[in-house]
Design a protein around this motif. Structure first.
Motif, mmCIF file in Angstrom:
data_model
loop_
_atom_site.group_PDB
_atom_site.id
_atom_site.type_symbol
_atom_site.label_atom_id
_atom_site.label_comp_id
_atom_site.label_asym_id
_atom_site.label_seq_id
_atom_site.Cartn_x
_atom_site.Cartn_y
_atom_site.Cartn_z
ATOM 1 N N HIS A 98 30.784 63.889 17.466
ATOM 2 C CA HIS A 98 29.410 63.805 17.938
ATOM 3 C C HIS A 98 28.675 62.817 17.033
ATOM 4 C CE1 HIS A 98 30.168 67.258 20.561
ATOM 5 N NE2 HIS A 98 30.894 67.718 19.549
ATOM 6 N N VAL A 99 28.217 61.726 17.600
ATOM 7 C CA VAL A 99 27.662 60.649 16.770
ATOM 8 C C VAL A 99 26.343 61.051 16.120
ATOM 9 C CG1 VAL A 99 28.848 58.838 18.042
ATOM 10 C CG2 VAL A 99 26.558 59.533 18.762
ATOM 11 N N GLY A 100 25.648 62.044 16.684
ATOM 12 C CA GLY A 100 24.445 62.548 16.038
ATOM 13 C C GLY A 100 23.180 61.758 16.320
ATOM 14 N N TYR A 101 23.266 60.772 17.209
ATOM 15 C CA TYR A 101 22.106 59.937 17.530
ATOM 16 C C TYR A 101 22.050 59.660 19.031
ATOM 17 C CZ TYR A 101 22.086 58.722 12.531
ATOM 18 O OH TYR A 101 22.064 58.767 11.165
ATOM 19 N N MET A 102 20.837 59.452 19.522
ATOM 20 C CA MET A 102 20.636 58.804 20.807
ATOM 21 C C MET A 102 20.150 57.397 20.497
ATOM 22 S SD MET A 102 18.281 59.874 24.076
ATOM 23 C CE MET A 102 16.749 59.753 23.125
ATOM 24 N N PHE A 103 20.800 56.396 21.073
ATOM 25 C CA PHE A 103 20.478 55.002 20.774
ATOM 26 C C PHE A 103 19.669 54.401 21.918
ATOM 27 C CE2 PHE A 103 24.423 55.849 18.432
ATOM 28 C CZ PHE A 103 24.051 55.447 17.160
ATOM 29 N N ARG A 104 18.746 53.527 21.552
ATOM 30 C CA ARG A 104 17.982 52.786 22.555
ATOM 31 C C ARG A 104 18.041 51.301 22.184
ATOM 32 N NH1 ARG A 104 14.592 54.481 26.471
ATOM 33 N NH2 ARG A 104 16.282 55.992 26.612
ATOM 34 N N THR A 105 18.539 50.509 23.126
ATOM 35 C CA THR A 105 18.692 49.070 22.925
ATOM 36 C C THR A 105 17.661 48.323 23.761
ATOM 37 O OG1 THR A 105 20.458 49.217 24.582
ATOM 38 C CG2 THR A 105 21.128 49.054 22.280
ATOM 39 N N PRO A 106 17.399 47.044 23.453
ATOM 40 C CA PRO A 106 16.467 46.260 24.265
ATOM 41 C C PRO A 106 16.958 46.143 25.704
ATOM 42 C CG PRO A 106 16.900 45.170 22.166
ATOM 43 C CD PRO A 106 17.887 46.289 22.277
ATOM 44 N N PRO A 107 16.055 45.865 26.647
ATOM 45 C CA PRO A 107 16.445 45.736 28.055
ATOM 46 C C PRO A 107 17.584 44.726 28.238
ATOM 47 C CG PRO A 107 14.057 45.769 27.870
ATOM 48 C CD PRO A 107 14.591 45.703 26.463
#
Length: 251
Positions: A98-107
């Motif tokens: 479980h990576v332990g993060y939710m990632f958000r990248t640019p569009p």
């Protein structure tokens, strides 16, 4: 541009550490004169992303069965949050982190999650996935597949996941085209000059030529240069070292 990393663990659990990709590899260190470090493509791959590090040392053992309980996980020391980090979830010899993060990248940017490049583990294989992290509102897992029954070790601080980014739509626009080398006279000439230098240098090494032996390897690609006879200027934007940013705390 920012890569946003949102911890998804509870406040009493420390998420795994994220660090810029590191160049060293144990098997590369063990070569005579650490020869693999002369290979720029290897070094660039090792550092073209970020590593997510294992928070605890543990042993995973698979008995070859197809059930979840056929993988046994044993931390070196008791750890209250061990199973927040790693588990047997998918069965069939698949080990899940479980990576332990939710990632958000640019569009327009997706994330590729994979094993750390050129980091070799006997008995288990990292699986790779591409995730549309520019909109996805939940985390993903990193999975490894046992290649045979037995035990494998993961050490604290060892990377269990490597993340890097790619642009989806520009990738779709690329059209592979197979052409004869002779259709590009300039490239043909550059290749012929390089091949001639390479062949001559290897012959000198084989003969034990002291000057070539001292030089040990040709550095055209590492330096971003052409042999002089190629009659071409050094390429612009050549990179021979990657220095990615470490995560910082944001608001």
């Amino acid at each position: 541009m920012e890569l946003e990393c949102y911890p998804t663990v509870s406040r009493d659990v420390t998420p795994p550490e994220i660090v810029p990709g590191r160049q060293p590899r144990a098997w590369m260190d063990n070569f005579l004169a650490r020869h693999p470090y002369r290979c720029l493509p290897l070094n660039m791959a090792n550092t073209s992303g970020w590593e997510i590090l294992c928070p605890v040392s543990f042993t995973a053992e698979w008995n070859g069965g197809l059930m979840q309980e056929d993988i046994k996980l044993t931390p070196d020391r008791p750890h209250p949050h061990f199973h927040h980090y790693v588990s047997s979830h998918f069965s069939h010899g698949v080990l899940t982190f479980h990576v332990g993060y939710m990632f958000r990248t640019p569009p327009g940017w997706s994330m590729m999650a994979m094993g750390t490049p050129n980091h070799v583990k006997d008995g288990i294989q990292p699986l790779a996935g591409v995730v549309e992290t520019d909109w996805l509102p939940f985390p993903f897992t990193m999975n490894w597949l046992f290649t045979r029954p037995g035990k494998v070790r993961f050490e604290k601080g060892e990377p269990f996941c490597f993340i890097t980014l790619l642009q989806d739509h520009p990738l779709h626009e690329i059209q592979p085209v197979i052409r004869q080398l002779d259709s590009n006279p300039e490239l043909r000439h550059q290749y012929d000059v390089w091949e001639k230098h390479r062949s001559e240098f290897n012959k000198k090494i084989f003969r034990g030529d002291p000057e070539a032996t001292k030089e040990a390897w040709q550095r055209y690609y590492f330096k971003g240069e052409f042999p002089e006879e190629a009659g071409a200027a050094a390429p612009e934007g050549h990179v021979n070292k990657r220095r990615l940013k470490a995560p910082r705390i944001g608001r």
